[in-house]
Design a protein around this motif. Sequence first.
Motif, short mmCIF file in Angstrom:
data_model
loop_
_atom_site.label_atom_id
_atom_site.label_comp_id
_atom_site.label_asym_id
_atom_site.label_seq_id
_atom_site.Cartn_x
_atom_site.Cartn_y
_atom_site.Cartn_z
N TYR A 1 12.13 9.87 3.91
CA TYR A 1 11.10 9.71 5.23
C TYR A 1 10.99 10.34 5.73
O TYR A 1 10.16 10.51 6.85
N SER B 1 -0.95 3.75 -2.47
CA SER B 1 -1.46 4.24 -1.67
C SER B 1 -2.04 4.90 -1.47
O SER B 1 -2.79 5.79 -1.88
N THR C 1 5.81 -3.54 4.40
CA THR C 1 4.87 -3.41 3.28
C THR C 1 5.08 -5.12 3.43
O THR C 1 3.84 -5.21 2.25
N THR D 1 0.23 3.36 4.01
CA THR D 1 0.75 4.15 4.21
C THR D 1 2.70 5.09 4.48
O THR D 1 2.84 6.24 4.82
N ALA E 1 4.18 3.59 6.66
CA ALA E 1 4.37 4.19 7.90
C ALA E 1 5.66 3.16 8.28
O ALA E 1 5.81 2.18 7.62
N ASN E 2 6.63 3.63 9.57
CA ASN E 2 8.35 3.25 9.27
C ASN E 2 8.97 3.72 10.52
O ASN E 2 7.83 4.78 10.98
N SER F 1 7.17 8.03 10.39
CA SER F 1 6.78 8.99 10.01
C SER F 1 6.11 7.96 9.53
O SER F 1 5.29 6.19 9.49
N ALA F 2 4.91 8.59 8.55
CA ALA F 2 3.74 8.08 7.54
C ALA F 2 3.20 8.81 6.97
O ALA F 2 2.93 10.01 7.21
#
Length: 264
Positions: free
Chosen positions: A72, A172, A186, A210, A212-213, A224-225
């Motif tokens: 990540y 993605s 997701t 993306t 994203a998390n 982050s993404a």
Amino acid sequence: MPPIPGIDLENVQICKNYYHAEKIKAANDNKDIKDVVIVGAGYIGVELVDAFNSAGKNVTLIDVADRIMPNYFDKEATEIVEKRMKDAGVKIALSQKVTEFKGENGKLKSIVTDKGTYEADYCVFSVGIAAQSSMLKGVVDLNERNVIITNDYMQTSNPDIYAIGDCAEIKSVITGQNAQIALATTAVRTGIIAAINVIKNNTLPQMGFTGANAISVFDYHMASAGYSAEACKRFGIDFEQVYFSDNDRPEFMSSYKNVNLRVI
């Protein structure tokens, strides 16, 4: 569950669902449990380290990778968290592979790696994921990792079967290609998309993901993404990057904090 000797001992716990989490919380509240080992330095593992450390346990984190959360974040970010973990008394044992769980009378006593032995009253084993798709072999198309191949509507090669969650491919937006992005957010989105398309006959294509998390551990907040620099290298993607630090508010405000940002 990998075939590691002793993995079926009492107090070796996996963390995959709500019921596992209930057991882990009970262990964290148990005053008789003092030495805890977390195997796996992904999101779940690092969050569990924070929880057990906050409860006053002696915590050791083991992972085969050379740093925490490598999928990540890049090294500059994870180094900060690793330092905070060590300052809080956490023992970090990286670049090590668990080879055996040892016990007495059926109960866990220690964990053996290829580099050492660690005493443990309790262990949470949270390493990686594998798509549990064996029932669908020969029924729908799977990729080389047995992840279910889907189209834009979360529909498999069998038009009567849709697939969602960690076992299914999604698109993605970084590469435009199908990929496995194993995140709870997701999974929820794919469930909504599939449900609408089952009811309304494929009218809602996925917009893409993306990855994203975000995570908050040891008073450090990270998000982050897209792809990290290391992921770009791994997939052969040409990239440029800039890394800088700034305050989240002007210095004349009553409070402000430093923010580190990487744009790739």
